[in-house]
Design an enzyme around this catalytic site. Structure first.
Site, PDB file in Angstrom:
ATOM      1  N   PHE A 146     -25.825  89.634  14.237  1.00 28.48           N
ATOM      2  CA  PHE A 146     -26.643  91.080  14.110  1.00 28.48           C
ATOM      3  C   PHE A 146     -26.156  91.777  12.806  1.00 28.48           C
ATOM      4  O   PHE A 146     -25.268  92.169  12.633  1.00 28.48           O
ATOM      5  CB  PHE A 146     -26.810  92.039  15.348  1.00 28.48           C
ATOM      6  CG  PHE A 146     -27.579  93.098  14.887  1.00 28.48           C
ATOM      7  CD1 PHE A 146     -29.012  93.234  15.395  1.00 28.48           C
ATOM      8  CD2 PHE A 146     -27.169  94.415  14.551  1.00 28.48           C
ATOM      9  CE1 PHE A 146     -29.478  94.279  15.003  1.00 28.48           C
ATOM     10  CE2 PHE A 146     -27.842  95.559  14.298  1.00 28.48           C
ATOM     11  CZ  PHE A 146     -29.116  95.369  14.824  1.00 28.48           C
ATOM     12  N   ASP A 233     -18.922  91.213   7.714  1.00 24.37           N
ATOM     13  CA  ASP A 233     -19.734  92.206   8.082  1.00 24.37           C
ATOM     14  C   ASP A 233     -18.889  92.942   8.816  1.00 24.37           C
ATOM     15  O   ASP A 233     -19.090  92.590  10.311  1.00 24.37           O
ATOM     16  CB  ASP A 233     -20.978  92.011   8.162  1.00 24.37           C
ATOM     17  CG  ASP A 233     -21.989  92.784   8.919  1.00 24.37           C
ATOM     18  OD1 ASP A 233     -21.159  94.127   8.868  1.00 24.37           O
ATOM     19  OD2 ASP A 233     -23.100  92.781   9.320  1.00 24.37           O
ATOM     20  N   LYS A 274     -21.253 102.875   9.486  1.00 28.29           N
ATOM     21  CA  LYS A 274     -20.938 103.415  10.436  1.00 28.29           C
ATOM     22  C   LYS A 274     -19.804 104.342  10.411  1.00 28.29           C
ATOM     23  O   LYS A 274     -19.788 105.449   9.930  1.00 28.29           O
ATOM     24  CB  LYS A 274     -20.888 102.539  11.570  1.00 28.29           C
ATOM     25  CG  LYS A 274     -22.110 101.764  11.895  1.00 28.29           C
ATOM     26  CD  LYS A 274     -21.993 101.058  13.384  1.00 28.29           C
ATOM     27  CE  LYS A 274     -23.215 100.113  13.502  1.00 28.29           C
ATOM     28  NZ  LYS A 274     -24.546 100.763  13.682  1.00 28.29           N
TER      29      LYS A 274
END
Length: 426
Positions: A146, A233, A274
């Site tokens: 994801f 990531d 984030k």
């Protein structure tokens, strides 16, 4: 309704249902305030937040230092675009590159934007530095990944719900099994046109899958041996979530307290988002050294809001909080307690079969099929009992509280989780 009328949970849900696109399926809880590890709904009920906005709020809700930095900067200058210099961006760029140990940063806003940026950098590097023929570069990705929901990213997703009827898809990607070094080596050596390997150090959305201990280090070694960029990531796993500054922590600022530090690696390209802003403002970043980042020239990539003064001020404050409050160490310590206590319960449980994770990124597997509603119903009951969590992949519940949580608070939460699960024992 009048703006002066008090909004109820039902009112808010109805408004979203009527006027908003139906692209999410949230728990029916309407929040209007947060502080630290807690959030409150519009009726005043208090909850522990065990999702942390998908790990964006690692520093806790509305951290005063981060909020203060945002307010101070917003009162001075908010946005210039990159058509001009501003007095915050260079300071931030120096701060974040030294913080993570890279030469350069390319600032963006969202995690998906940062992933897209990393893919573009990788391809450009492949053509200009590695000598791959233009338009023939391939990037290896993992099943179950994801990385976001842009058109390019869903092109290499396994989630048919995210893919169906959004084609045609972007070419140039090879999918292999996660945590499979043999598959990676086969893919890397199958062609001279392999430019990069994009990987999550822990697959969060897939259900908090933690790879084998030596997977990342050996994957990086394979990439290095074949002149392939190792792209990490860390949008969800980074910024102390897993008990170290990064899940692949080669330049650790955790006071050398990382577990098995020798197994960590330094990626060629690092993707962050984030919690870089503590959930206060959209901030993401791609970091790399000069030999990679310098392929980007003026006009070749950018963003109106990327690197704006508020983002710079907020990100520096958020990263300072991580260091000053020793959030990585706290996540590592509390994560061990969480998994130990849940594992004790699971030994005699017939509703939960497994707890897994690292630091304060954890999940439990519910003893039911992926298409069942058991995990959803458990999360609904957890909310009734004062704790917010959300299922992922049907029968898995992810638990990721803010890293400012105390041991006393964690103990209370473990009690809530276990007592709730017991209500579903078969």
């Amino acid at each position: 309704m009048s703006v002066l009328e008090k909004l109820t949970s039902a009112d808010a849900i109805n408004l979203e249902d009527q006027y908003g696109a139906h692209n999410y399926h949230p728990l029916p809880v309407v929040l209007n305030r947060g502080e630290g590890v807690y959030v409150w709904d519009v009726e005043g009920k208090k909850y522990y937040d065990f999702l942390s906005a998908y790990s964006a709020v690692n520093q806790g809700h509305c951290h005063p230092k981060i909020i203060g930095a945002m307010i101070e900067q917003a009162q001075a200058l908010t946005l210039t675009s990159r058509a001009f210099y501003n007095d915050k961006l260079g300071i931030y760029e120096e701060y974040i590159t030294k913080y993570f140990g890279f030469d350069k940063v390319l600032p963006m806003n969202t995690g998906a934007e940062a992933v897209e940026t990393a893919l573009k950098i990788c391809r450009k590097w492949a053509y200009e530095k590695k000598g791959i023929p233009e338009n023939e570069a391939q990037i290896i990705v993992c099943d179950g990944n994801f990385h976001g929901r842009t058109t390019t990213i869903i092109s290499f997703s396994n989630d048919e719900n995210a893919r169906k009827n959004f084609g045609p898809y972007t070419a140039g990607f090879i999918k292999i099994a996660y945590d499979d070094l043999e598959a990676l080596e086969k893919a890397i050596t199958s062609s001279k046109n392999i430019a990069g390997f994009l990987v999550e150090p822990i697959q969060g959305e897939a259900g908090v899958y933690v790879p084998s201990e030596d997977y990342l280090a050996k994957a990086k070694a394979l990439c290095k041996a074949n002149n392939v960029l190792f792209i990490a990531d860390e949008v969800q796993t980074g910024i102390a979530r897993t008990g170290s500054l990064l899940a692949v922590c080669g330049n650790c600022t955790c006071e050398n307290q990382c577990e098995k530090q020798s197994s960590y690696v330094t990626p060629d390209v690092l993707i962050l988002g984030k919690a870089v802003s503590g959930g206060v403002y959209p901030v993401s970043a791609v970091l790399a050294n000069n030999d990679i980042m310098n392929v980007i020239k003026p006009g070749q990539h950018g963003s109106t809001f990327g690197g704006n003064p508020i983002a710079a001020a907020v990100a520096m404050a958020a990263l300072e909080v991580v260091s000053e409050e020793h959030l990585a160490q706290n996540a590592r310590r509390l994560g061990k307690i969480f998994r130990t206590e849940l594992a004790k319960y699971i030994e005699t449980s017939n509703i939960a079969t497994l707890v897994r994770g690292k630091g304060l990124l954890n999940a439990i597997v519910i003893n039911d099929t992926e298409d069942s509603d058991t995990a959803w119903n458990i999360c609904m009951k957890l909310a009734e009992n004062g704790l917010l969590a959300k299922p992922t992949h049907g029968n898995i519940i992810r638990f990721a509280p803010p890293l400012v949580m105390t041991e006393t608070q964690l103990s209370d939460c473990v009690s809530i989780i276990i007592s709730t699960l017991k209500q579903f024992e078969k």
